[in-house]
Design an enzyme around this catalytic site. Structure first.
Site, short mmCIF file in Angstrom:
data_model
loop_
_atom_site.label_atom_id
_atom_site.label_comp_id
_atom_site.label_asym_id
_atom_site.label_seq_id
_atom_site.Cartn_x
_atom_site.Cartn_y
_atom_site.Cartn_z
N GLU A 1 -2.76 -1.20 19.39
CA GLU A 1 -2.14 0.11 19.54
C GLU A 1 -3.17 1.22 19.61
O GLU A 1 -4.27 1.11 19.06
CB GLU A 1 -1.16 0.37 18.40
CG GLU A 1 -1.78 0.33 17.02
CD GLU A 1 -0.72 0.37 15.93
OE1 GLU A 1 -0.40 1.49 15.51
OE2 GLU A 1 -0.25 -0.69 15.51
N SER B 1 -14.60 5.41 11.75
CA SER B 1 -14.21 5.26 10.35
C SER B 1 -14.63 3.89 9.83
O SER B 1 -14.54 2.89 10.55
CB SER B 1 -12.69 5.42 10.21
OG SER B 1 -12.27 5.18 8.89
N CYS C 1 -1.66 4.21 11.66
CA CYS C 1 -2.39 3.00 12.00
C CYS C 1 -1.63 1.73 11.63
O CYS C 1 -1.24 1.53 10.49
CB CYS C 1 -3.75 3.02 11.28
SG CYS C 1 -4.74 1.57 11.60
#
Length: 356
Positions: A97, A196, A338
């Protein structure tokens, strides 16, 4: 060793690598620039679209190289803020995604680096099914390319904060940065790219040596080792002080301010005591704290902090002169956090298979 029948992943080749590869198959070096532009600027998905190449050369490319693309599977647009969530199918049937977020300063995309994740953070939907595999450099590139194609708008910012731990896919992630920021490709400024990590210390230090100008964001989420280990298994491998030292090293080597991500979970890490301890931990650092109201996950018994607790936490940090913001929520009506959309899709698919 590459087998005779295995094709080369052409989209994962840098311009220099493409020149060398074309030379091996008897093609002129100048063709590399043409082909690279078709792949990384014009963003074509088929060799037949490379119309300034001869039919014979296009056929030769198709026989020697694999052109990896992600395919649009599902798409949802937020009625609240225009955020678009994409579910892409990979060539092996796995799904990832991505999110397109529209700001006044430009379009930002959040991409995935792995199919699933093995880090096991308790508040993250991405980890529930574990790690399936790493994404290839070409797949990471095409996440960005496909969003730019589908939206018809230029992507100016990238955050690698989707499914997966980028430092757990280090080589492919680093090559992605080099290629996406190349002046021969989309030429996205490294200063507009954020990655990240949950805190894999050796890779953080290696990243500091790469010569990049990207922003490093640490998923911190707790002010001490004991509390961090309860929600982030990686804390059992790397002590918090070592992680912070790696962040300091990154700042020293790059001059780029580190961002500390802190997901606020009701009754777990959102107390005034936690805020004060976090203030002491980050005192004197040139950093920024990004407070994130956690997204509820039905498989976990975690709830987001109340609005009052979030604001109180922020106030304490500000009183201690810590740069802090509360992350703006985008796409909350379309499961834009997420891992949420991918998990919803895989759960639905499993139910359908059981009912067959």
């Amino acid at each position: 060793m590459q087998s005779i029948t295995e094709k080369i992943d052409i989209k994962a080749l840098t311009l220099e690598e493409l020149k060398a590869s074309l030379k091996i198959i008897g093609e002129k070096e100048f063709r590399a620039k043409q082909i690279y532009e078709w792949l990384h600027v014009k963003l074509v998905r088929d060799f037949e679209e490379m119309t300034n190449l001869s039919k014979e050369l296009r056929a030769k490319l198709a026989s020697e190289y694999e052109l990896i693309c992600v395919n649009d599977l599902e798409r949802y647009e937020s009625k609240m803020d225009g955020t678009v969530k994409y579910l892409f199918r990979l060539s092996d049937g796995n799904v990832v995604e991505c999110v397109l977020m529209k700001y006044h300063h430009g379009n930002s995309v959040c991409i995935s680096s792995q199919v699933g994740c093995r880090m096991g953070c308790r508040f993250c939907a991405s980890t529930l099914g574990g790690l399936t595999r790493n994404l290839k450099t070409s797949e990471m590139l095409d996440e960005v390319y496909q969003i730019q194609r589908l939206s018809g708008e230029r992507v100016s910012n990238i955050v690698i904060m989707g499914t997966g731990e980028p430092m757990d896919n280090y080589d492919n992630f680093v090559k992605f940065i080099r290629m996406i920021s190349s002046s021969d490709g989309l030429n996205i400024s490294q200063r507009n790219i954020t990655v990240s990590t949950c805190g894999i210390v050796p890779k953080m230090r290696a990243l500091a040596e790469e010569g990049f100008a990207i922003t490093l964001a640490l998923s911190l989420h707790a002010p001490n080792d004991e509390e961090r280990a309860k929600i982030m298994p990686v804390a059992n491998s790397y002590q918090l002080q070592d992680v912070l030292n790696a962040c300091d090293y990154y700042y020293e080597k790059t001059g780029r301010r580190v961002s500390y991500e802190y997901s606020l979970v009701d009754g777990v890490n959102d107390t005034a005591a936690c805020a004060k301890e976090l203030s002491r931990l980050l005192k004197g650092k040139n950093c920024h704290v990004n407070l994130i109201p956690v997204n509820p996950i039905k498989e976990r018994d975690y709830k987001r902090s109340t609005g009052n607790n979030i604001q109180n936490f922020k106030n304490i940090l500000e009183k201690n002169r810590i740069n802090v913001t509360i992350r703006r929520e985008m796409g909350s009506d379309i499961n834009a956090a997420c891992g949420q959309l991918r998990k919803s899709y895989t759960d639905k698919t499993m139910v359908q298979e059981v009912n067959l």
